[in-house]
Design a protein around this motif. Structure first.
Motif, PDB file in Angstrom:
ATOM      1  N   ASP A 163       0.153   9.984   0.015  1.00  0.00           N
ATOM      2  CA  ASP A 163       0.915   9.037  -1.048  1.00  0.00           C
ATOM      3  C   ASP A 163       2.203   9.150  -0.522  1.00  0.00           C
ATOM      4  O   ASP A 163       2.861  10.078  -0.835  1.00  0.00           O
ATOM      5  N   ARG A 201       4.839   7.715  -2.030  1.00  0.00           N
ATOM      6  CA  ARG A 201       5.730   7.956  -3.018  1.00  0.00           C
ATOM      7  C   ARG A 201       6.006   9.368  -3.528  1.00  0.00           C
ATOM      8  O   ARG A 201       6.660   9.811  -4.215  1.00  0.00           O
ATOM      9  N   GLN A 224       0.882  -1.321   0.026  1.00  0.00           N
ATOM     10  CA  GLN A 224       0.013   0.222  -0.015  1.00  0.00           C
ATOM     11  C   GLN A 224       0.762   1.259   0.049  1.00  0.00           C
ATOM     12  O   GLN A 224       2.069   1.432   0.396  1.00  0.00           O
ATOM     13  N   ASN A 225       0.401   2.077  -0.737  1.00  0.00           N
ATOM     14  CA  ASN A 225       1.197   3.536  -0.657  1.00  0.00           C
ATOM     15  C   ASN A 225       0.546   4.778  -0.135  1.00  0.00           C
ATOM     16  O   ASN A 225       1.229   5.635   0.236  1.00  0.00           O
ATOM     17  N   ASP A 226      -0.784   4.463   0.186  1.00  0.00           N
ATOM     18  CA  ASP A 226      -1.292   5.626   0.996  1.00  0.00           C
ATOM     19  C   ASP A 226      -0.844   5.432   2.663  1.00  0.00           C
ATOM     20  O   ASP A 226      -0.967   4.380   3.229  1.00  0.00           O
ATOM     21  N   MET A 255      10.182   5.380   3.133  1.00  0.00           N
ATOM     22  CA  MET A 255       9.501   6.102   2.136  1.00  0.00           C
ATOM     23  C   MET A 255       9.241   7.423   2.655  1.00  0.00           C
ATOM     24  O   MET A 255       9.371   8.403   1.680  1.00  0.00           O
ATOM     25  N   TYR A 259      14.552  -0.144   0.189  1.00  0.00           N
ATOM     26  CA  TYR A 259      14.416   1.375   0.281  1.00  0.00           C
ATOM     27  C   TYR A 259      15.398   2.245   0.633  1.00  0.00           C
ATOM     28  O   TYR A 259      15.198   3.576   0.395  1.00  0.00           O
TER      29      TYR A 259
END
Length: 665
Positions: free
Chosen positions: A381, A383, A321-323, A463, A559
């Motif tokens: 997000d 990202r 997941q990115n959220d 991230m 990462y």
């Protein structure tokens, strides 16, 4: 007695003041009134915890009668408060987190024009949860249960101008109604089986079944709702129905889909729902009903299986997941699975212990996520983040503490570790020590989930806070640390995330177990998990630690050292990546099986029944026939005089004809 009533009703008073008088007294006054009353409630709750759980209050439970609620046939229900150690634990969890969320919201929501309504909802939510955890019977618990559901609907959909928020609120409400249907049937089944829905009567009957004649009684055929069942089978059925309610509220596998979508509400709501209140209601229900669940090995096996699958499933989804809020949401779902596994193997104290520690570090993580979102102008997000640790260092270190706690960082065989190190390890070791038919299955999934938890938790840290910024220069230029009113709750929760485990392990599931719980949790004499989990093999004891380390190292490699590796793996294993990214396609499956079919059935009813039958033959049809007749009559009104004269002549002729024929007869 007045003390207990004060704790329960102060949040309701705050909700009424902010909700009814909010426009008159203003937003600031609404904030101060609700937050002040919640702070007083939290202080009183800690006093109750010290006197009830850690002290010697005398005979427990304490019953505080408020009023006679219902008396009909065999149902005699009073609205009263049940105070014992389990209640005391839930009081400090609910009220402490709620108070800190109130304080945090004063900063997070400071620009929202609807703050009085928001703080009224928060306080009402807390009141409903307090009604749930202090209930003295199943009907009163259901009242609080539904109140929490209503308040969560209002909070998730607080920003009602957003279609996504409205959809998420409806989804949470509908999915929980599925579980609540089972809960209602379970309440009815408990009344049929035990002749009462009051906890004292149910528990006394259950413990008598567990006594010397209990084994014989469990095989006795009884008339249960018109069907012949063994008493043991009836107990299993009641437990499974109650567990169905718990699955909905605590977002267990198959009824989990509402929880991630609840992120559409403001971030403080996410902390309140996911950390200490709504999602823990199902865990509390099973723990409270431990005297009944202990009588059904089959029901406990189902609880164990569902919990283990939930822990594993949610952890796999959290990997990609990115959220930032959804990662933490799936983490909540996974941690709830751990709690249910502990309940299923009979380690009720371990389950509540993890509930207790989880409240601190999960609320900390959510509020830190809110601080991050606040700093980057609403972006969620990951990202589009990166490099934030130098811009918001206080938030960064608080989130690191929360991550250390949830991943279970600590030194094995020592009292050195963060909160999750103690509570999660106890669950994993107890699961292995239970020697149930599914203990190996559950143990394996929990260890794998621990590895995944470590990976996605550190993935979030790396991230968000490390490497070069991926946001635009304009956004990075405006990144700023949160105000003090938002940071102070983080500091307090961080203290709990660090110390809650080492301080309370011996009380919740250790040498002071019996003295601490004072009968609030019931286990059969053959349940020796409190002693046996200390004697598991060395590899079992260190397996959570090894999983934590491996997960951290993989996340660091992916990462920090080689950021291109995740993209390459996602491209190479596209099907698996899409499967996890789309949450095992449960939303799509449910949309196909239930949502589309329900809409299609509704359209058929509208076209065939509403329009084709009701509108044609019912009131609308009758009105249409009247209009048809009226239209025909209106045609006779031509406006020509000779038409009217001709009609009169016909009428006179008909009249005289009738008179002559009538007289001749």
């Amino acid at each position: 007695m007045f003390l207990y009533k004060t704790i329960v009703f102060l949040p309701l008073i705050g909700a009424l003041i902010a909700g009814i008088l909010g426009r008159q007294i203003g937003a600031k006054a609404s904030e101060y009134v609700t937050t002040g009353l919640m702070a007083l409630t939290a202080i009183l709750s800690w006093y109750v915890f010290v006197t009830v759980a850690l002290g010697d209050p005398g005979a427990l439970p304490v019953h505080v009668n408020i009023l006679r609620w219902m008396q009909s046939g065999g149902i005699d229900v009073s609205w009263s408060l049940r105070i014992d150690t389990l209640t005391a634990v839930m009081l400090i969890v609910v009220n402490t987190v709620s108070t800190l969320v109130h304080v945090y919201s004063m900063g997070y929501m400071h620009t929202d024009p609807h703050r009085p309504r928001f703080f009224a909802y928060l306080s009402f939510f807390t009141f409903a949860m307090l009604m749930l955890v202090t209930s003295d019977n199943l009907l009163q618990m259901f009242f609080g249960w539904e109140g929490v559901g209503l308040a969560s609907y209002l909070l998730i959909g607080f920003w009602y101008t957003r279609p996504s928020a409205n959809a998420a609120a409806i989804k949470a409400f509908v999915v929980n109604r599925v579980g609540d249907f089972g809960f209602m049937l379970g309440i009815a089944g408990a009344f049929v089986l035990f002749g009462s829905i009051n906890f004292d009567v149910i528990f006394a009957s259950a413990q008598s079944m567990a006594s010397g004649q209990g084994a014989q009684a469990s095989d006795t055929l009884i008339n249960f709702a018109g069907h012949s069942l063994t008493r043991g089978g009836a107990v299993t059925l009641v437990c499974l129905l109650l567990f169905m309610g718990a699955m909905g509220k605590s977002a267990q596998f198959l009824l989990h889909t509402w929880l991630p979508d609840a992120m559409e509400g403001p971030t403080p709501v996410s902390a309140l729902i996911h950390a200490a209140t709504m999602v823990t209601a199902g865990v509390f229900l099973v723990a409270r009903m431990s005297p009944v669940f202990e009588l059904s090995h089959d029901a406990l096996t189902v609880v164990t299986i569902v919990g283990a699958i939930t822990a594993f499933f949610a952890a796999t989804v959290g990997l990609v997941q990115n959220d930032i809020k959804r990662v933490i949401a799936y983490s909540t779902c996974s941690q709830l699975g751990y709690m249910f596994v502990a309940l299923g193997v009979g380690a009720y104290g371990a389950a509540v212990f993890h509930l207790f520690t989880h409240a601190f570090f999960k609320a900390l993580l959510f509020l830190c996520a809110g601080s991050v979102i606040h700093a980057v102008d609403g972006e969620q997000d990951m990202r589009k983040m990166g490099g934030l640790r130098t811009h918001i260092p206080k938030t960064f270190w608080m989130m690191v503490i929360g991550t250390l706690a949830i991943t279970g960082v600590g030194i094995p065989f020592t009292p050195i570790g963060f909160a999750g190190f103690f509570s999660k390890d106890v669950i994993i070791e107890s699961t292995f020590a239970s020697h149930s038919a599914v203990s190996g299955f559950a143990f394996t999934l929990l260890v794998i989930a621990a590895l995944f938890t470590s990976f996605y938790s550190w993935r979030l840290i790396f991230m968000t806070f490390f490497n070069a910024p991926r946001a635009s220069h304009e956004v990075m230029h405006h990144v700023h640390e949160s105000p003090r009113v938002m940071l102070v709750p983080l500091y307090i929760l961080a203290i709990g995330a660090v110390l809650a485990g080492v301080i309370f392990e011996g009380h919740f599931f250790g040498e002071a177990y019996q003295e601490f719980w004072k009968g609030a949790l019931f286990t059969l004499p053959e349940n020796k998990l409190v002693e046996e989990f200390h004697h598991v093999p060395l590899l079992v004891s260190v397996s959570p630690f090894l999983a934590m380390v491996i997960g951290f190292l993989i996340a660091y490699q992916f990462y920090i050292r080689s950021p291109e590796t995740p993209k390459r793996l996602a491209a190479q294993h596209r099907v698996l990546y899409e499967f996890l990214l789309n949450k095992w396609y449960f939303d799509e499956l449910y949309d196909f099986l239930f949502v589309r079919s329900s809409k299609a059935f509704g359209r058929w009813l509208w076209q065939r029944v509403d329009v084709g039958v009701i509108d044609h033959y019912g009131p609308n049809g009758f009105a249409a026939r009247v209009m048809d007749i009226t239209n025909r009559v209106v045609r006779w009104q031509t406006g020509y005089l000779y038409h009217y004269a001709f009609a009169m002549m016909l009428g006179i002729a008909a009249f005289f004809t009738w008179m002559m024929l009538g007289s001749s007869v």
